[in-house]
Design a protein around this motif. Structure first.
Motif, PDB file in Angstrom:
ATOM      1  N   MET A  69       0.854  -1.182   0.000  1.00 12.41           N
ATOM      2  CA  MET A  69       0.000   0.000   0.000  1.00 12.41           C
ATOM      3  C   MET A  69       0.891   1.233   0.000  1.00 12.41           C
ATOM      4  SD  MET A  69      -2.723   1.265   2.920  1.00 12.41           S
ATOM      5  CE  MET A  69      -1.629   0.900   4.268  1.00 12.41           C
ATOM      6  N   THR A  70       0.731   2.056  -1.007  1.00 11.34           N
ATOM      7  CA  THR A  70       1.454   3.312  -1.050  1.00 11.34           C
ATOM      8  C   THR A  70       0.450   4.443  -0.942  1.00 11.34           C
ATOM      9  OG1 THR A  70       1.357   3.392  -3.454  1.00 11.34           O
ATOM     10  CG2 THR A  70       3.316   2.387  -2.478  1.00 11.34           C
ATOM     11  N   GLY A  71       0.845   5.470  -0.239  1.00 14.06           N
ATOM     12  CA  GLY A  71      -0.057   6.597  -0.084  1.00 14.06           C
ATOM     13  C   GLY A  71       0.704   7.830   0.333  1.00 14.06           C
ATOM     14  N   ALA A  72       0.141   8.947   0.002  1.00 14.77           N
ATOM     15  CA  ALA A  72       0.735  10.220   0.383  1.00 14.77           C
ATOM     16  C   ALA A  72       0.231  10.602   1.774  1.00 14.77           C
ATOM     17  CB  ALA A  72       0.350  11.275  -0.647  1.00 14.77           C
ATOM     18  N   ALA A  73       0.638  11.752   2.206  1.00 15.49           N
ATOM     19  CA  ALA A  73       0.175  12.264   3.492  1.00 15.49           C
ATOM     20  C   ALA A  73      -1.250  12.801   3.357  1.00 15.49           C
ATOM     21  CB  ALA A  73       1.102  13.373   3.964  1.00 15.49           C
ATOM     22  N   VAL A  74      -1.930  12.870   4.477  1.00 12.98           N
ATOM     23  CA  VAL A  74      -3.267  13.460   4.513  1.00 12.98           C
ATOM     24  C   VAL A  74      -3.123  14.965   4.299  1.00 12.98           C
ATOM     25  CG1 VAL A  74      -5.251  13.929   5.996  1.00 12.98           C
ATOM     26  CG2 VAL A  74      -4.152  11.679   6.052  1.00 12.98           C
ATOM     27  N   ARG A  75      -4.003  15.505   3.475  1.00 13.37           N
ATOM     28  CA  ARG A  75      -3.982  16.956   3.270  1.00 13.37           C
ATOM     29  C   ARG A  75      -5.373  17.526   3.469  1.00 13.37           C
ATOM     30  NH1 ARG A  75      -4.621  20.061  -1.600  1.00 13.37           N
ATOM     31  NH2 ARG A  75      -6.088  19.040  -2.966  1.00 13.37           N
ATOM     32  N   ASN A  76      -5.389  18.761   3.907  1.00 14.17           N
ATOM     33  CA  ASN A  76      -6.649  19.472   4.084  1.00 14.17           C
ATOM     34  C   ASN A  76      -6.930  20.242   2.800  1.00 14.17           C
ATOM     35  OD1 ASN A  76      -8.859  20.927   4.889  1.00 14.17           O
ATOM     36  ND2 ASN A  76      -7.820  22.082   6.481  1.00 14.17           N
ATOM     37  N   ASN A  77      -7.913  19.801   2.051  1.00  8.21           N
ATOM     38  CA  ASN A  77      -8.340  20.492   0.830  1.00  8.21           C
ATOM     39  C   ASN A  77      -9.411  21.491   1.260  1.00  8.21           C
ATOM     40  OD1 ASN A  77      -9.549  21.347  -1.537  1.00  8.21           O
ATOM     41  ND2 ASN A  77      -9.406  19.340  -2.525  1.00  8.21           N
ATOM     42  N   GLU A  78      -8.969  22.679   1.637  1.00 10.71           N
ATOM     43  CA  GLU A  78      -9.896  23.679   2.176  1.00 10.71           C
ATOM     44  C   GLU A  78     -10.933  24.114   1.155  1.00 10.71           C
ATOM     45  OE1 GLU A  78      -8.183  26.769   4.626  1.00 10.71           O
ATOM     46  OE2 GLU A  78      -6.455  25.489   5.048  1.00 10.71           O
ATOM     47  N   ALA A  79     -10.568  24.157  -0.119  1.00 14.39           N
ATOM     48  CA  ALA A  79     -11.511  24.567  -1.160  1.00 14.39           C
ATOM     49  C   ALA A  79     -12.699  23.611  -1.231  1.00 14.39           C
ATOM     50  CB  ALA A  79     -10.812  24.649  -2.506  1.00 14.39           C
ATOM     51  N   GLU A  80     -12.441  22.315  -1.020  1.00 15.72           N
ATOM     52  CA  GLU A  80     -13.506  21.304  -1.069  1.00 15.72           C
ATOM     53  C   GLU A  80     -14.053  20.970   0.316  1.00 15.72           C
ATOM     54  OE1 GLU A  80     -14.820  19.843  -3.829  1.00 15.72           O
ATOM     55  OE2 GLU A  80     -13.559  21.116  -5.089  1.00 15.72           O
ATOM     56  N   GLN A  81     -13.481  21.564   1.352  1.00 20.81           N
ATOM     57  CA  GLN A  81     -13.836  21.292   2.744  1.00 20.81           C
ATOM     58  C   GLN A  81     -13.804  19.793   3.043  1.00 20.81           C
ATOM     59  OE1 GLN A  81     -17.491  23.439   3.804  1.00 20.81           O
ATOM     60  NE2 GLN A  81     -16.161  25.038   4.599  1.00 20.81           N
ATOM     61  N   ARG A  82     -12.609  19.234   2.846  1.00 22.78           N
ATOM     62  CA  ARG A  82     -12.428  17.826   3.154  1.00 22.78           C
ATOM     63  C   ARG A  82     -10.941  17.515   3.334  1.00 22.78           C
ATOM     64  NH1 ARG A  82     -13.949  14.891  -2.579  1.00 22.78           N
ATOM     65  NH2 ARG A  82     -11.881  15.024  -3.502  1.00 22.78           N
ATOM     66  N   TYR A  83     -10.690  16.553   4.192  1.00 19.92           N
ATOM     67  CA  TYR A  83      -9.354  15.996   4.330  1.00 19.92           C
ATOM     68  C   TYR A  83      -9.261  14.845   3.346  1.00 19.92           C
ATOM     69  CZ  TYR A  83      -8.531  18.776   8.496  1.00 19.92           C
ATOM     70  OH  TYR A  83      -8.342  19.828   9.368  1.00 19.92           O
ATOM     71  N   GLU A  84      -8.099  14.701   2.714  1.00 27.59           N
ATOM     72  CA  GLU A  84      -7.926  13.688   1.678  1.00 27.59           C
ATOM     73  C   GLU A  84      -6.688  12.845   1.969  1.00 27.59           C
ATOM     74  OE1 GLU A  84      -9.650  16.477  -1.954  1.00 27.59           O
ATOM     75  OE2 GLU A  84      -7.468  16.283  -1.704  1.00 27.59           O
TER      76      GLU A  84
END
Length: 92
Positions: free
Chosen positions: A1-16
């Motif tokens: 499993m590869t994945g990036a860090a969690v980011r706060n997408n403020e424009a979409e109001q969601r953590y990704e």
């Protein structure tokens, strides 16, 4: 499993949390000094791998750093906080 860090997408109001070409999300609404988590979505093929917990842990850490409070309308976020009493001070 590869994945990036969690980011706060403020424009979409969601953590990704991107993982292997998919994205798990924790949607929220800002209400004054509170982050109201409304729903969490983990792509079906990623379920059962701890992706949702990793996402919420990082989101709550970010909320804490920003000095905000949490309203867990999302059942997954509420259950996560119930299982992790060290996060309950964020409730409000």
């Amino acid at each position: 499993m590869t994945g990036a860090a969690v980011r706060n997408n403020e424009a979409e109001q969601r953590y990704e949390l991107p993982v292997d070409g998919d994205v798990a999300i924790a949607a929220y609404e800002l209400a004054s000094d509170r982050v109201v988590f409304t729903h969490t979505v983990v792509p079906e093929r990623l379920e059962g791998q701890g992706i949702g917990s990793r996402l919420i842990a990082a989101a709550l850490s970010d909320v804490r750093k920003r000095g905000l409070r949490v309203v867990p309308q999302c059942p997954f976020v509420a259950a996560y906080i119930e299982r992790h009493p060290e996060e309950r001070d964020l409730l409000g």
